[in-house]
Design an enzyme around this catalytic site. Structure first.
Site, mmCIF file in Angstrom:
data_model
loop_
_atom_site.group_PDB
_atom_site.id
_atom_site.type_symbol
_atom_site.label_atom_id
_atom_site.label_comp_id
_atom_site.label_asym_id
_atom_site.label_seq_id
_atom_site.Cartn_x
_atom_site.Cartn_y
_atom_site.Cartn_z
ATOM 1 N N TYR A 79 4.392 -12.736 5.052
ATOM 2 C CA TYR A 79 3.230 -12.073 4.352
ATOM 3 C C TYR A 79 2.792 -13.163 3.198
ATOM 4 O O TYR A 79 3.728 -13.267 2.331
ATOM 5 C CB TYR A 79 3.781 -10.794 3.698
ATOM 6 C CG TYR A 79 2.774 -9.894 3.200
ATOM 7 C CD1 TYR A 79 1.297 -10.418 3.107
ATOM 8 C CD2 TYR A 79 3.349 -9.047 2.249
ATOM 9 C CE1 TYR A 79 0.412 -9.277 2.315
ATOM 10 C CE2 TYR A 79 2.475 -7.920 1.727
ATOM 11 C CZ TYR A 79 1.018 -8.376 1.614
ATOM 12 O OH TYR A 79 -0.001 -7.453 0.927
ATOM 13 N N THR A 94 0.754 -1.229 0.105
ATOM 14 C CA THR A 94 -0.025 -0.179 -0.011
ATOM 15 C C THR A 94 0.809 1.226 0.179
ATOM 16 O O THR A 94 0.354 2.420 -0.519
ATOM 17 C CB THR A 94 -1.141 -0.077 1.229
ATOM 18 O OG1 THR A 94 -1.690 -1.345 1.322
ATOM 19 C CG2 THR A 94 -1.992 1.221 1.223
ATOM 20 N N LYS A 149 0.676 -12.124 7.967
ATOM 21 C CA LYS A 149 -0.423 -11.283 7.396
ATOM 22 C C LYS A 149 -0.624 -12.410 6.518
ATOM 23 O O LYS A 149 -0.172 -12.395 5.319
ATOM 24 C CB LYS A 149 0.242 -10.097 6.968
ATOM 25 C CG LYS A 149 -0.724 -9.518 6.138
ATOM 26 C CD LYS A 149 0.026 -8.048 5.617
ATOM 27 C CE LYS A 149 -1.387 -7.220 4.648
ATOM 28 N NZ LYS A 149 -0.729 -6.317 3.900
#
Length: 283
Positions: free
Chosen positions: A135, A47, A163
């Site tokens: 992740y 992001t 995550k």
């Protein structure tokens, strides 16, 4: 309970008109998010357009975040990559700079086999004494860290959390704190007893996400249903295009995006605007 936080915002990187990092806007955004429910931040991640930041910009942003982090919050530095040497370097430097943890994606594009994945994470984890967050995002990395592999990786010292951005894999794994990697499964993650979420819509509705943490299951489900249109419109095109457009629309502009990412077009902005209006988020 995780030491890294519960509502962790994968924070955008603001840019000036000439696409340099807008440090003042970044610090202002951290403070705004902390005031609205975030207790942690992932810096220079997906992001945050980490893939189009130079290594120097990336580490300067981590240093800035550590210096300016609001009280009671944590900084998780993205240190992932498809070159283990670079991931180790970023992990070492982020640790030296004072980050509270690192986020490390599996080696995208290279498509390492299982033994290579384990060797990669052993090298990364050996480079820090801080928590490493795995992740799992096969939509970008093309590799899926299945739950058996996650359980194996959890045995490596300093690998403490995941995550999880593959909703099909969402489950508790012994030895790992579970974070929702997609906002649409934050409620499910909390219901499972997970640690929280690494979120994007917390830029817009942080107080509601914070409320979900301690809410009854019924209230949590109600908030979740209320926010699903926002979750869906954040997928109208590739992240972080929609969230940057949404921040602009709600009066907190953070600049454009570096190519090959490009700003939302008129049709996409119209869809985002409509949902924001329905939720009462437009001024």
């Amino acid at each position: 309970m995780s030491t890294l936080g519960t509502i962790i915002t994968a924070v955008v990187t603001p840019f000036t008109d000439d696409f340099t990092v807008d440090e003042d806007a970044f610090v202002s955004l951290l403070k705004h998010l902390a005031d609205n429910g975030s207790d942690g931040f992932v810096v220079a991640g997906t992001t945050g357009e980490g893939s189009t930041l130079s290594v120097e910009e990336h580490l300067d942003l981590v240093a800035l975040a550590v210096r300016e982090k609001p009280a009671g919050t944590t900084i998780i530095a993205n240190a992932g990559g498809n070159d283990t040497r670079e991931s180790v370097h970023l992990t070492e430097r982020a640790t030296e700079l004072g980050a509270d943890g690192t986020l490390n994606v599996v080696g995208y594009y290279n498509r390492p086999n299982r033994r290579g994945i384990v060797a990669h994470y052993r090298a990364v984890a050996a480079a820090t004494d801080k928590p490493v967050v795995l992740y799992n995002i096969p939509s970008r990395s093309t590799l899926d860290l299945d739950n058996d592999l996650l359980a194996e990786l959890a045995q490596i010292e300093h690998i403490d959390a995941v995550k999880q951005a593959n909703n099909a894999n969402l489950a508790l794994v012994d030895g790992l704190d579970l974070y929702a990697g997609n906002d649409d499964v934050l409620a499910r993650t909390l219901d499972l007893g997970g640690a929280g979420g690494i979120c994007v819509i917390s830029h817009l509705v942080g107080p509601l996400l914070r409320e979900m943490v301690d809410a009854t299951p019924e209230r949590r489900a109600e908030i979740d249903a209320h926010l699903q249109p926002l979750n869906r419109v954040m997928g109208v095109t590739t992240n972080p295009i929609p969230i940057k457009a949404a921040l602009d629309l709600v009066g907190r502009p953070v600049g454009g995006l570096r190519l090959p990412m490009i700003e939302a077009d008129d049709a996409e902005r119209a869809q985002i605007r409509a949902v924001l209006a329905d939720l009462g988020l437009l001024k």
